[in-house]
Design an enzyme around this catalytic site. Structure first.
Site, PDB file in Angstrom:
ATOM      1  N   ASP A 142       0.856  -1.191   0.000  1.00 28.31           N
ATOM      2  CA  ASP A 142       0.000   0.000   0.000  1.00 28.31           C
ATOM      3  C   ASP A 142       0.889   1.237   0.000  1.00 28.31           C
ATOM      4  O   ASP A 142       1.844   1.332   0.780  1.00 28.31           O
ATOM      5  CB  ASP A 142      -0.904  -0.012   1.241  1.00 28.31           C
ATOM      6  CG  ASP A 142      -2.012   1.028   1.168  1.00 28.31           C
ATOM      7  OD1 ASP A 142      -1.695   2.221   0.981  1.00 28.31           O
ATOM      8  OD2 ASP A 142      -3.185   0.648   1.298  1.00 28.31           O
ATOM      9  N   HIS A 169     -10.482  -5.188  -2.795  1.00 27.14           N
ATOM     10  CA  HIS A 169      -9.154  -5.472  -2.265  1.00 27.14           C
ATOM     11  C   HIS A 169      -9.246  -5.777  -0.777  1.00 27.14           C
ATOM     12  O   HIS A 169     -10.165  -5.328  -0.096  1.00 27.14           O
ATOM     13  CB  HIS A 169      -8.197  -4.298  -2.505  1.00 27.14           C
ATOM     14  CG  HIS A 169      -8.703  -2.990  -1.962  1.00 27.14           C
ATOM     15  ND1 HIS A 169      -9.658  -2.237  -2.606  1.00 27.14           N
ATOM     16  CD2 HIS A 169      -8.403  -2.317  -0.821  1.00 27.14           C
ATOM     17  CE1 HIS A 169      -9.910  -1.147  -1.902  1.00 27.14           C
ATOM     18  NE2 HIS A 169      -9.174  -1.178  -0.806  1.00 27.14           N
ATOM     19  N   GLN A 174     -14.291   2.652   1.990  1.00 26.70           N
ATOM     20  CA  GLN A 174     -13.710   2.189   0.723  1.00 26.70           C
ATOM     21  C   GLN A 174     -13.476   3.380  -0.197  1.00 26.70           C
ATOM     22  O   GLN A 174     -14.417   4.092  -0.556  1.00 26.70           O
ATOM     23  CB  GLN A 174     -14.619   1.164   0.032  1.00 26.70           C
ATOM     24  CG  GLN A 174     -13.969   0.593  -1.235  1.00 26.70           C
ATOM     25  CD  GLN A 174     -14.797  -0.488  -1.927  1.00 26.70           C
ATOM     26  OE1 GLN A 174     -15.954  -0.714  -1.582  1.00 26.70           O
ATOM     27  NE2 GLN A 174     -14.209  -1.129  -2.912  1.00 26.70           N
TER      28      GLN A 174
HETATM   29  P1  5GP Z   1      -9.662   1.542   0.767  1.00 28.28           P
HETATM   30  O1  5GP Z   1      -9.828   2.827   1.533  1.00 28.28           O
HETATM   31  O2  5GP Z   1     -10.378   1.616  -0.557  1.00 28.28           O
HETATM   32  O3  5GP Z   1     -10.007   0.323   1.558  1.00 28.28           O
HETATM   33  O4  5GP Z   1      -8.120   1.406   0.506  1.00 28.28           O
HETATM   34  C1  5GP Z   1      -7.485   1.912  -0.612  1.00 28.28           C
HETATM   35  C2  5GP Z   1      -6.009   1.854  -0.350  1.00 28.28           C
HETATM   36  O5  5GP Z   1      -5.334   2.000  -1.593  1.00 28.28           O
HETATM   37  C3  5GP Z   1      -5.483   2.978   0.563  1.00 28.28           C
HETATM   38  O6  5GP Z   1      -4.900   2.398   1.722  1.00 28.28           O
HETATM   39  C4  5GP Z   1      -4.475   3.715  -0.304  1.00 28.28           C
HETATM   40  O7  5GP Z   1      -3.318   4.104   0.407  1.00 28.28           O
HETATM   41  C5  5GP Z   1      -4.144   2.701  -1.391  1.00 28.28           C
HETATM   42  N1  5GP Z   1      -3.774   3.284  -2.668  1.00 28.28           N
HETATM   43  C6  5GP Z   1      -4.433   4.265  -3.332  1.00 28.28           C
HETATM   44  N2  5GP Z   1      -3.796   4.555  -4.487  1.00 28.28           N
HETATM   45  C7  5GP Z   1      -2.718   3.721  -4.558  1.00 28.28           C
HETATM   46  C8  5GP Z   1      -1.678   3.537  -5.524  1.00 28.28           C
HETATM   47  O8  5GP Z   1      -1.604   4.193  -6.555  1.00 28.28           O
HETATM   48  N3  5GP Z   1      -0.748   2.571  -5.250  1.00 28.28           N
HETATM   49  C9  5GP Z   1      -0.789   1.827  -4.111  1.00 28.28           C
HETATM   50  N4  5GP Z   1       0.172   0.923  -3.952  1.00 28.28           N
HETATM   51  N5  5GP Z   1      -1.766   1.974  -3.181  1.00 28.28           N
HETATM   52  C10 5GP Z   1      -2.715   2.909  -3.397  1.00 28.28           C
END
Ligand code: 5GP
Ligand code: ZN
Length: 134
Positions: free
Chosen positions: A30, A98, A92
Site C-alpha cells: 500500500d 481489495h 472504501q
Molecule cells: P480503501 O480505503 O479503498 O479500503 O483502501 C485503498 C487503499 O489504496 C489505501 O490504503 C491507499 O493508500 C491505497 N492506494 C491508493 N492509491 C494507490 C496507488 O496508486 N498505489 C498503491 N500501492 N496503493 C494505493
C-alpha cells in the site's frame, strides 16, 4: 476499467512494489506506507467490492491473503489484521475489491480497534433482524 488505479497497476501502467502475482491475483505494498508491510491483495479482474465478487474469485483472493499472511509470520511479524472495506460508508476509497493485510507486532502502536459500548440491551432485537436461517 479505464479510470481505476488498481486496474492501471494490474496492467503495468502504474508502478507498484509487487509482493505476489499469479494468473488471477496481484498483491502489492500500500502506497500509504503507514504500517510496515501494509499490503493490498486484489483480483486482477475489476470487481467493485466483495458483494460484486463471485465466490470462486473471492476464495482465490482470501487464500492468497492466507498465503501472504503466513509468509509474513515467517518474516518476523507476530500477527496480521485482514480488512476489506465494502462501499464508501465503510471507508472504501478505491472501488476495485481489495483486502488489506496489516502486519502486526506487539506494541506497534497501530490502532484498529473499536470501542466496546458495554451494553447488551439491543442484541436481542439485532439477532432477530440479522440471523440467517433459524
Ligand atoms: P480503501 O480505503 O479503498 O479500503 O483502501 C485503498 C487503499 O489504496 C489505501 O490504503 C491507499 O493508500 C491505497 N492506494 C491508493 N492509491 C494507490 C496507488 O496508486 N498505489 C498503491 N500501492 N496503493 C494505493
Ligand atoms: Zn479496477
Amino acid at each position: 476499467m479505464k479510470d481505476c488505479i488498481f486496474c492501471k497497476i494490474v496492467k503495468g501502467d502504474v508502478p507498484c512494489y509487487k509482493i505476489y502475482e499469479d494468473k488471477d491475483i496481484i498483491a502489492f505494498l500500500d502506497i500509504a506506507n503507514d504500517v510496515p508491510g501494509h499490503t493490498l491483495v486484489l483480483p486482477k479482474k475489476h470487481v467493485l467490492d466483495l458483494d460484486d465478487c463471485d465466490e470462486i474469485l473471492y476464495k482465490k483472493v482470501m487464500l492468497t491473503c492466507k498465503k501472504i499472511s503466513r509468509h509474513y509470520l515467517g518474516k518476523g511479524f507476530e500477527g496480521v489484521n485482514l480488512v476489506s472495506n465494502c462501499k464508501p460508508c465503510s471507508g472504501q476509497e478505491v472501488s476495485h475489491f481489495h483486502v488489506h493485510i496489516i502486519p502486526r507486532k506487539e506494541n506497534d502502536g497501530a490502532k484498529l480497534t473499536l470501542t466496546p459500548a458495554n451494553k447488551k440491551e439491543n442484541l436481542e432485537e439485532l439477532v432477530k433482524k440479522l440471523r440467517i436461517g433459524n
